[in-house]
Design an enzyme around this catalytic site. Structure first.
Site, PDB file in Angstrom:
ATOM      1  N   ARG A 220     -17.492 -45.447 -30.734  1.00 28.94           N
ATOM      2  CA  ARG A 220     -16.698 -46.688 -30.613  1.00 28.94           C
ATOM      3  C   ARG A 220     -16.373 -47.240 -31.993  1.00 28.94           C
ATOM      4  O   ARG A 220     -15.256 -47.671 -32.260  1.00 28.94           O
ATOM      5  CB  ARG A 220     -17.492 -47.718 -29.798  1.00 28.94           C
ATOM      6  CG  ARG A 220     -17.657 -47.296 -28.353  1.00 28.94           C
ATOM      7  CD  ARG A 220     -18.522 -48.269 -27.564  1.00 28.94           C
ATOM      8  NE  ARG A 220     -18.678 -47.771 -26.201  1.00 28.94           N
ATOM      9  CZ  ARG A 220     -19.838 -47.631 -25.576  1.00 28.94           C
ATOM     10  NH1 ARG A 220     -20.965 -47.998 -26.146  1.00 28.94           N
ATOM     11  NH2 ARG A 220     -19.873 -47.153 -24.350  1.00 28.94           N
ATOM     12  N   PHE A 236     -10.243 -45.408 -18.710  1.00 25.90           N
ATOM     13  CA  PHE A 236     -11.620 -45.206 -18.238  1.00 25.90           C
ATOM     14  C   PHE A 236     -12.574 -46.076 -19.080  1.00 25.90           C
ATOM     15  O   PHE A 236     -13.512 -45.598 -19.703  1.00 25.90           O
ATOM     16  CB  PHE A 236     -12.047 -43.725 -18.323  1.00 25.90           C
ATOM     17  CG  PHE A 236     -11.086 -42.766 -17.684  1.00 25.90           C
ATOM     18  CD1 PHE A 236     -11.164 -42.489 -16.319  1.00 25.90           C
ATOM     19  CD2 PHE A 236     -10.086 -42.140 -18.432  1.00 25.90           C
ATOM     20  CE1 PHE A 236     -10.275 -41.593 -15.723  1.00 25.90           C
ATOM     21  CE2 PHE A 236      -9.194 -41.250 -17.845  1.00 25.90           C
ATOM     22  CZ  PHE A 236      -9.292 -40.970 -16.490  1.00 25.90           C
ATOM     23  N   ASP A 259      -9.774 -49.186 -15.639  1.00 23.93           N
ATOM     24  CA  ASP A 259     -10.840 -48.452 -14.958  1.00 23.93           C
ATOM     25  C   ASP A 259     -10.629 -48.591 -13.459  1.00 23.93           C
ATOM     26  O   ASP A 259     -10.071 -49.587 -12.988  1.00 23.93           O
ATOM     27  CB  ASP A 259     -12.225 -48.991 -15.347  1.00 23.93           C
ATOM     28  CG  ASP A 259     -13.341 -47.995 -15.064  1.00 23.93           C
ATOM     29  OD1 ASP A 259     -13.783 -47.290 -15.990  1.00 23.93           O
ATOM     30  OD2 ASP A 259     -13.756 -47.884 -13.880  1.00 23.93           O
ATOM     31  N   ALA A 287      -6.761 -44.396 -12.747  1.00 24.12           N
ATOM     32  CA  ALA A 287      -6.287 -44.015 -14.081  1.00 24.12           C
ATOM     33  C   ALA A 287      -5.169 -42.980 -14.005  1.00 24.12           C
ATOM     34  O   ALA A 287      -4.227 -43.019 -14.813  1.00 24.12           O
ATOM     35  CB  ALA A 287      -7.455 -43.463 -14.896  1.00 24.12           C
ATOM     36  N   ASP A 307     -11.518 -41.415 -21.929  1.00 25.69           N
ATOM     37  CA  ASP A 307     -12.951 -41.120 -21.757  1.00 25.69           C
ATOM     38  C   ASP A 307     -13.264 -40.945 -20.270  1.00 25.69           C
ATOM     39  O   ASP A 307     -13.995 -41.744 -19.676  1.00 25.69           O
ATOM     40  CB  ASP A 307     -13.777 -42.264 -22.368  1.00 25.69           C
ATOM     41  CG  ASP A 307     -15.275 -41.983 -22.326  1.00 25.69           C
ATOM     42  OD1 ASP A 307     -15.666 -40.813 -22.153  1.00 25.69           O
ATOM     43  OD2 ASP A 307     -16.068 -42.943 -22.472  1.00 25.69           O
ATOM     44  N   CYS A 347     -17.155 -35.269 -21.357  1.00 25.74           N
ATOM     45  CA  CYS A 347     -18.611 -35.284 -21.189  1.00 25.74           C
ATOM     46  C   CYS A 347     -19.054 -34.175 -20.240  1.00 25.74           C
ATOM     47  O   CYS A 347     -20.183 -34.180 -19.769  1.00 25.74           O
ATOM     48  CB  CYS A 347     -19.084 -36.653 -20.714  1.00 25.74           C
ATOM     49  SG  CYS A 347     -18.363 -37.163 -19.157  1.00 25.74           S
TER      50      CYS A 347
HETATM   51  N1  SAH Z   1     -15.397 -45.485 -21.885  1.00 24.08           N
HETATM   52  C1  SAH Z   1     -16.510 -46.070 -21.163  1.00 24.08           C
HETATM   53  C2  SAH Z   1     -17.247 -45.072 -20.311  1.00 24.08           C
HETATM   54  C3  SAH Z   1     -16.384 -44.337 -19.318  1.00 24.08           C
HETATM   55  S1  SAH Z   1     -17.272 -43.498 -18.076  1.00 24.08           S
HETATM   56  C4  SAH Z   1     -17.445 -46.743 -22.140  1.00 24.08           C
HETATM   57  O1  SAH Z   1     -17.251 -46.630 -23.355  1.00 24.08           O
HETATM   58  O2  SAH Z   1     -18.389 -47.394 -21.702  1.00 24.08           O
HETATM   59  C5  SAH Z   1     -15.990 -43.046 -16.982  1.00 24.08           C
HETATM   60  C6  SAH Z   1     -15.346 -44.197 -16.251  1.00 24.08           C
HETATM   61  O3  SAH Z   1     -14.281 -43.649 -15.487  1.00 24.08           O
HETATM   62  C7  SAH Z   1     -16.208 -44.938 -15.263  1.00 24.08           C
HETATM   63  O4  SAH Z   1     -16.265 -46.288 -15.630  1.00 24.08           O
HETATM   64  C8  SAH Z   1     -15.482 -44.801 -13.909  1.00 24.08           C
HETATM   65  O5  SAH Z   1     -15.476 -45.989 -13.148  1.00 24.08           O
HETATM   66  C9  SAH Z   1     -14.100 -44.456 -14.337  1.00 24.08           C
HETATM   67  N2  SAH Z   1     -13.298 -43.653 -13.387  1.00 24.08           N
HETATM   68  C10 SAH Z   1     -13.656 -42.554 -12.699  1.00 24.08           C
HETATM   69  N3  SAH Z   1     -12.627 -42.080 -11.977  1.00 24.08           N
HETATM   70  C11 SAH Z   1     -11.573 -42.908 -12.220  1.00 24.08           C
HETATM   71  C12 SAH Z   1     -10.224 -42.960 -11.776  1.00 24.08           C
HETATM   72  N4  SAH Z   1      -9.732 -42.037 -10.929  1.00 24.08           N
HETATM   73  N5  SAH Z   1      -9.451 -43.960 -12.231  1.00 24.08           N
HETATM   74  C13 SAH Z   1      -9.923 -44.889 -13.086  1.00 24.08           C
HETATM   75  N6  SAH Z   1     -11.189 -44.880 -13.534  1.00 24.08           N
HETATM   76  C14 SAH Z   1     -12.007 -43.924 -13.109  1.00 24.08           C
END
Ligand code: SAH
Length: 403
Positions: A220, A236, A259, A287, A307, A347
């Site tokens: 970050r 995300f 998200d 997303a 992410d 990840c």
């Molecule tokens: N970038 C964040 C972590 C992301 S983890 C940080 O720094 O804390 C992945 C995220 O993707 C989760 O919060 C989950 O809710 C979201 N996610 C999963 N599938 C998704 C979708 N189809 N559309 C939007 N968000 C989604």
């Protein structure tokens, strides 16, 4: 190390010829196919000593015939058997490491124990401002939960200890660990951790994973330094980790966080307010739909962060996962102004760094844009990579410039 002899009184698991090498090499997983026989006297969850086909001691491990990993190895020294004291020393060493890294303090969030990387295969211990959340991912650790809890109390006296499990992993290990509070009270009121000078609210009672994505802490900050005066799209975003770093540390002109989880977006909004960030807004929307709609509308940003969640948990689905990475990255690139910054993460442990980079190659070729990788990053320092277990490296974070 000098050749070691087997120890009397401990059940033996004999390796097939030529199967001992990686295990002598200190890889902690002994697969079913590696064994000639495992003593019947060792029940699943019991300690065994692995012996090579020449009758030499290799390591102490814990057997689990229900898992593809028939034994998890914890000590390669015949003089260091897996006693209660052994587990306590391992935990103490892992905690000392986080202290040494300057990550373990009262208001911090950090991963105190990262499984194989800390020599404790199947155990994750996360610390959130005094509260501890365990993930038990192996029978060996489930059987020793009492020892672990007692050691944690002695070492760091947490305010509460809760346990969580991941269904898929538990199935593979043949265990069921119900989510539970083992000790103390997990607050129903929010708690806060401070990361890079930003405060984040945690939802320990109902959050995703263990409540916060600790593994992106340093990414970050690294990303934020490219965002001065820029308009940033954080896809995300969960509770706004990258978004708030972009606004507060990076001086972004505007941040939009997306998200799919309503709860995450509410958290992100509260986090922005708590940190006095007024130029970030958050939207709960799928997303993939959002990316498509933005591309169709011809929207442009100066920086895009991608992410996404794990696209595959198995090697079998790797091609679909790579296609999905291609797809989101292509859209991300499409949304960037020339000279824009793409922060792209994966990840999925099964997707290698090389494969992930190849995905970007495909995106560059198909979109006709130049993509320059400025930084190739991994998980935060409390999620180290153990060189004898490369599987401990799962997170890729590439910071790129797109012309
Ligand atoms: N970038 C964040 C972590 C992301 S983890 C940080 O720094 O804390 C992945 C995220 O993707 C989760 O919060 C989950 O809710 C979201 N996610 C999963 N599938 C998704 C979708 N189809 N559309 C939007 N968000 C989604």
């Amino acid at each position: 190390m000098a050749q070691q002899q087997p120890v009397d009184g401990i059940p033996t698991a004999t390796l097939k010829p030529r199967k001992a090498q990686p295990l002598y090499g200190r890889h902690p997983w002994a697969l079913h196919s590696a064994f000639d026989q495992i003593d019947d006297s060792a029940a699943n969850g019991d300690i065994v000593q692995l012996v090579g086909d020449h009758g030499r001691f290799v390591a102490y491990g814990v057997v689990n015939r229900q898992s593809r990993i028939n034994a998890r190895l914890y000590s390669w020294d015949a003089d260091q058997p897996l006693t209660d004291d052994f587990w306590k020393r391992k935990l103490a060493a892992a905690i000392d490491c986080r202290r040494q890294l300057g990550l373990f303090h009262e208001t911090a969030g950090c991963r105190l124990v990262y499984s194989e990387a800390d020599g404790l295969s199947g155990l994750i211990v996360d610390y959130f401002a005094g509260h501890v959340v365990l993930q038990i991912n192996a029978l060996a650790m489930e059987k020793r939960l009492d020892v672990i809890v007692a050691a944690l109390n002695e070492l760091i006296a947490p305010k509460s200890i809760a346990v969580r499990g991941e269904a898929g992993i538990q199935k593979a290990e043949g265990i069921t660990v119900e989510a539970a509070v083992l000790q103390g009270e997990v607050p129903t009121d929010p708690i806060y951790i401070s990361e890079n000078g930003i405060e984040f609210e945690l939802d320990l009672s109902g959050g995703q994973k263990t409540g916060f994505y600790l593994d992106q802490r340093e990414n970050r900050v690294a990303a934020a330094k490219y965002f001065s005066g820029r308009r940033v799209l954080d896809m995300f975003c969960y509770s706004g980790g990258f978004s708030l770093a972009a606004a507060k540390l990076g001086g972004a002109s505007e941040v939009i966080g997306i998200d799919g989880s309503d709860r995450a977006i509410e958290l992100a909004r509260r986090n922005a307010a708590r940190n006095g960030v007024t130029n970030a807004r958050f939207e709960s929307v799928d997303a993939f739909d959002h990316l498509k709609a933005q591309v169709d509308a011809g929207e442009k940003y100066d920086a895009v962060i991608l992410d996404p969640p794990k696209f595959t948990k198995t090697r079998r689905n790797i091609n679909e996962a790579l296609k999905a990475y291609f797809h989101v990255n292509r859209q991300g690139v499409n949304l960037l102004n020339p000279g824009g910054i793409l922060v792209t993460c994966s990840c999925s442990g099964n997707v290698s760094r090389e494969d992930f980079q190849m995905t970007l190659l495909g995106v560059a070729q198909k979109s006709g844009r130049d993509i320059q990788i400025l930084e190739q990053r991994a998980a935060a320092i409390d999620h180290p990579t153990l060189v004898t277990c490369p599987e401990t490296q799962y997170l890729k974070c590439f910071i790129c410039r797109v012309e």
